[in-house]
Design a protein around this motif. Sequence first.
Motif, PDB file in Angstrom:
ATOM      1  N   TYR A 187       0.803  -1.230   0.000  1.00 33.49           N
ATOM      2  CA  TYR A 187       0.000   0.000   0.000  1.00 33.49           C
ATOM      3  C   TYR A 187       0.833   1.276   0.000  1.00 33.49           C
ATOM      4  O   TYR A 187       0.307   2.367  -0.144  1.00 33.49           O
ATOM      5  CB  TYR A 187      -0.905   0.009   1.251  1.00 33.49           C
ATOM      6  N   CYS A 188       2.136   1.157   0.157  1.00 38.21           N
ATOM      7  CA  CYS A 188       2.957   2.313   0.516  1.00 38.21           C
ATOM      8  C   CYS A 188       3.715   2.892  -0.678  1.00 38.21           C
ATOM      9  O   CYS A 188       4.415   2.164  -1.400  1.00 38.21           O
ATOM     10  CB  CYS A 188       3.938   1.881   1.597  1.00 38.21           C
ATOM     11  N   GLY A 227      11.043   7.213   9.228  1.00 38.78           N
ATOM     12  CA  GLY A 227      11.590   6.912   7.912  1.00 38.78           C
ATOM     13  C   GLY A 227      11.249   5.515   7.467  1.00 38.78           C
ATOM     14  O   GLY A 227      10.705   4.711   8.232  1.00 38.78           O
ATOM     15  N   SER A 250      10.495   6.097  14.696  1.00 40.11           N
ATOM     16  CA  SER A 250       9.512   5.342  13.919  1.00 40.11           C
ATOM     17  C   SER A 250      10.231   4.859  12.673  1.00 40.11           C
ATOM     18  O   SER A 250      10.128   5.449  11.596  1.00 40.11           O
ATOM     19  CB  SER A 250       8.318   6.243  13.583  1.00 40.11           C
ATOM     20  N   GLY A 270      10.589   1.335  11.928  1.00 40.15           N
ATOM     21  CA  GLY A 270      10.247  -0.026  11.543  1.00 40.15           C
ATOM     22  C   GLY A 270      10.824  -1.116  12.428  1.00 40.15           C
ATOM     23  O   GLY A 270      11.163  -0.890  13.585  1.00 40.15           O
ATOM     24  N   LEU A 326       5.293   2.032  16.003  1.00 35.36           N
ATOM     25  CA  LEU A 326       5.329   0.933  15.035  1.00 35.36           C
ATOM     26  C   LEU A 326       3.905   0.416  14.887  1.00 35.36           C
ATOM     27  O   LEU A 326       3.424  -0.366  15.711  1.00 35.36           O
ATOM     28  CB  LEU A 326       6.255  -0.190  15.542  1.00 35.36           C
ATOM     29  N   ARG A 327       3.229   0.915  13.869  1.00 37.02           N
ATOM     30  CA  ARG A 327       1.860   0.436  13.688  1.00 37.02           C
ATOM     31  C   ARG A 327       1.879  -1.059  13.400  1.00 37.02           C
ATOM     32  O   ARG A 327       2.723  -1.518  12.629  1.00 37.02           O
ATOM     33  CB  ARG A 327       1.209   1.171  12.516  1.00 37.02           C
ATOM     34  N   GLU A 349      -0.469  -2.419  11.822  1.00 34.15           N
ATOM     35  CA  GLU A 349      -1.117  -2.372  10.482  1.00 34.15           C
ATOM     36  C   GLU A 349      -2.418  -3.168  10.390  1.00 34.15           C
ATOM     37  O   GLU A 349      -3.404  -2.670   9.880  1.00 34.15           O
ATOM     38  CB  GLU A 349      -0.185  -2.780   9.333  1.00 34.15           C
ATOM     39  N   ARG A 372       6.010  -8.504  13.723  1.00 34.83           N
ATOM     40  CA  ARG A 372       5.600  -7.137  14.068  1.00 34.83           C
ATOM     41  C   ARG A 372       5.201  -7.060  15.548  1.00 34.83           C
ATOM     42  O   ARG A 372       5.622  -6.168  16.278  1.00 34.83           O
ATOM     43  CB  ARG A 372       4.396  -6.793  13.175  1.00 34.83           C
ATOM     44  N   MET A 385      -4.270   1.243   9.651  1.00 35.29           N
ATOM     45  CA  MET A 385      -5.009   2.065   8.688  1.00 35.29           C
ATOM     46  C   MET A 385      -6.469   1.637   8.706  1.00 35.29           C
ATOM     47  O   MET A 385      -6.763   0.451   8.866  1.00 35.29           O
ATOM     48  CB  MET A 385      -4.466   1.861   7.274  1.00 35.29           C
ATOM     49  N   PRO A 423      -7.032   6.984   7.970  1.00 36.81           N
ATOM     50  CA  PRO A 423      -7.622   6.265   6.833  1.00 36.81           C
ATOM     51  C   PRO A 423      -6.554   5.828   5.839  1.00 36.81           C
ATOM     52  O   PRO A 423      -5.560   6.541   5.634  1.00 36.81           O
ATOM     53  CB  PRO A 423      -8.553   7.312   6.205  1.00 36.81           C
ATOM     54  N   ILE A 479      -5.198   5.632   2.226  1.00 37.16           N
ATOM     55  CA  ILE A 479      -5.386   6.488   1.049  1.00 37.16           C
ATOM     56  C   ILE A 479      -4.568   5.869  -0.088  1.00 37.16           C
ATOM     57  O   ILE A 479      -3.375   5.584   0.096  1.00 37.16           O
ATOM     58  CB  ILE A 479      -4.899   7.936   1.313  1.00 37.16           C
ATOM     59  N   TYR A 520       8.369  12.381   0.525  1.00 42.02           N
ATOM     60  CA  TYR A 520       7.922  11.383   1.507  1.00 42.02           C
ATOM     61  C   TYR A 520       6.461  11.090   1.188  1.00 42.02           C
ATOM     62  O   TYR A 520       5.532  11.459   1.894  1.00 42.02           O
ATOM     63  CB  TYR A 520       8.099  11.924   2.931  1.00 42.02           C
ATOM     64  N   LEU A 540       3.758   8.836   0.798  1.00 42.42           N
ATOM     65  CA  LEU A 540       3.172   7.544   1.193  1.00 42.42           C
ATOM     66  C   LEU A 540       1.886   7.273   0.447  1.00 42.42           C
ATOM     67  O   LEU A 540       1.557   6.142   0.112  1.00 42.42           O
ATOM     68  CB  LEU A 540       2.866   7.537   2.694  1.00 42.42           C
ATOM     69  N   TYR A 541       1.102   8.362   0.220  1.00 37.65           N
ATOM     70  CA  TYR A 541      -0.196   8.233  -0.433  1.00 37.65           C
ATOM     71  C   TYR A 541      -0.461   9.527  -1.189  1.00 37.65           C
ATOM     72  O   TYR A 541       0.234  10.538  -0.975  1.00 37.65           O
ATOM     73  CB  TYR A 541      -1.307   7.957   0.600  1.00 37.65           C
TER      74      TYR A 541
HETATM   75  N1  SAM Z   1       8.915   2.416   8.199  1.00 36.21           N
HETATM   76  C1  SAM Z   1       8.245   2.695   9.420  1.00 36.21           C
HETATM   77  C2  SAM Z   1       7.236   1.637   9.747  1.00 36.21           C
HETATM   78  O1  SAM Z   1       7.041   0.737   8.935  1.00 36.21           O
HETATM   79  O2  SAM Z   1       6.683   1.673  10.845  1.00 36.21           O
HETATM   80  C3  SAM Z   1       7.604   4.067   9.452  1.00 36.21           C
HETATM   81  C4  SAM Z   1       7.181   4.667   8.152  1.00 36.21           C
HETATM   82  S1  SAM Z   1       5.662   4.043   7.493  1.00 36.21           S
HETATM   83  C5  SAM Z   1       5.582   4.914   5.978  1.00 36.21           C
HETATM   84  C6  SAM Z   1       4.451   4.896   8.488  1.00 36.21           C
HETATM   85  C7  SAM Z   1       3.007   4.502   8.313  1.00 36.21           C
HETATM   86  O3  SAM Z   1       2.479   5.034   7.111  1.00 36.21           O
HETATM   87  C8  SAM Z   1       2.727   3.033   8.196  1.00 36.21           C
HETATM   88  O4  SAM Z   1       2.704   2.447   9.473  1.00 36.21           O
HETATM   89  C9  SAM Z   1       1.358   2.998   7.484  1.00 36.21           C
HETATM   90  O5  SAM Z   1       0.297   2.707   8.373  1.00 36.21           O
HETATM   91  C10 SAM Z   1       1.228   4.413   6.898  1.00 36.21           C
HETATM   92  N2  SAM Z   1       0.921   4.362   5.455  1.00 36.21           N
HETATM   93  C11 SAM Z   1       1.682   3.824   4.483  1.00 36.21           C
HETATM   94  N3  SAM Z   1       1.023   3.867   3.304  1.00 36.21           N
HETATM   95  C12 SAM Z   1      -0.182   4.429   3.536  1.00 36.21           C
HETATM   96  C13 SAM Z   1      -1.320   4.726   2.721  1.00 36.21           C
HETATM   97  N4  SAM Z   1      -1.337   4.410   1.429  1.00 36.21           N
HETATM   98  N5  SAM Z   1      -2.387   5.318   3.302  1.00 36.21           N
HETATM   99  C14 SAM Z   1      -2.373   5.638   4.622  1.00 36.21           C
HETATM  100  N6  SAM Z   1      -1.324   5.364   5.439  1.00 36.21           N
HETATM  101  C15 SAM Z   1      -0.246   4.774   4.912  1.00 36.21           C
END
Ligand code: SAM
Length: 345
Positions: free
Chosen positions: A68-69, A107, A137, A139, A159-160, A162, A182, A201, A231, A233, A305, A307-308
């Motif tokens: 998703y990232c 990061g 944060s 990972g 650390l989500r 997920e 995780r 998410m 949410p 995205i 940066y 992500l979405y």
């Molecule tokens: N690399 C670290 C990790 O994995 O915890 C931190 C960076 S990671 C980009 C941070 C958060 O961005 C992830 O835990 C994820 O929930 C969120 N994220 C990534 N892609 C996303 C998306 N498409 N929509 C919403 N949130 C997103």
Amino acid sequence: MDVVEELIKNHRLTQNQYEKLLGLWQDPQTAGRLAQEAVRLRKEYYGDQVYTRGLIEFTNYCKNDCYYCGIRRGNPHAVRYRLTEEEILECCQQGHELGFRTFVLQGGEDPYFTDERMAQIVRRIKQEYPEHALTLSIGERSYESYRLLREAGADRYLLRHETANDAHYHSLHPKEMSLDARKQCLYQLKELGYQVGAGFMVGSPGQTMACLAEDLVFLQELQPHMVGIGPFIPHHDTIYASEKPGSVELTLYLLSVIRIMLPRVLLPATTALGTLDPRGREKGLEAGANVVMPNLSPVKNRKLYDLYDNKICTGEEAAECRGCLSRRVESVGYHLVVARGDSRQ
Ligand code: SAM
Ligand code: FES
């Protein structure tokens, strides 16, 4: 007693009861009752204060390939950057001047930032800003790595998880990643004395109400200090490009449920919420959130940066971001404070 009143009374429910509660998310009366109780609890523990964290997105290199990232390693269109130690320190300096007393270094999982390099950065920040909290944060890492970074002075770790459903986790991540790994990281971080944040998410592809109920049961078991939810995205360079984004209303509903489940939790109104709805972060505060995380990264790197799609706050200077958020927070009757903002455990 119905599930709403039972959650309010006992601060915990079973998987089945959470599923039942989540089935009511579109009922305005239930959402209103939960939000009212969530706000009452956040006021009991945190008054009208909102904590800020200065977010420094210091690298978008990542060895992971979360489907998703936008910055996953498999995206050849992502333009990569990493900040130097000096640039990170400049962000902190600017953040300090703007009243931030917590810095979050976030990061991708970038192998360049070895334990030695990371520990050196943590030590320097803590030397220059001993009164400030430092959150990492970055990972999944080894127990030894988390231990070194904790010894170097890191206070908190985000650390989500997920998703707490195994099959769903596997559908969102490549096979080398696992929910067990995780979760293990989260328990190790807790054991090492970090203030720990998990999260997920809302509306990620394939997520069901049963998955969300599992997320809630997992949070109930982990008892984290912080919970980050926002949410999902879609990002245009992922396999989920044409998926629907998550629902703002359901995210708000979950914020209220989480506040009631963990009354002292640090709960951010996230950038993703603000991206889907211009008043998303204000609505988050009105649903029980008590933290905002404005961006302190250099403007030249912000858009990278990625992500979405359509991520907000990528063009403004840090000072503008703080001013804008401060006005937004005031508009719903809260105040940004200059404080580390530890959890009231
Ligand atoms: N690399 C670290 C990790 O994995 O915890 C931190 C960076 S990671 C980009 C941070 C958060 O961005 C992830 O835990 C994820 O929930 C969120 N994220 C990534 N892609 C996303 C998306 N498409 N929509 C919403 N949130 C997103
Ligand atoms: Fe690593 Fe998103 S895949 S930060």
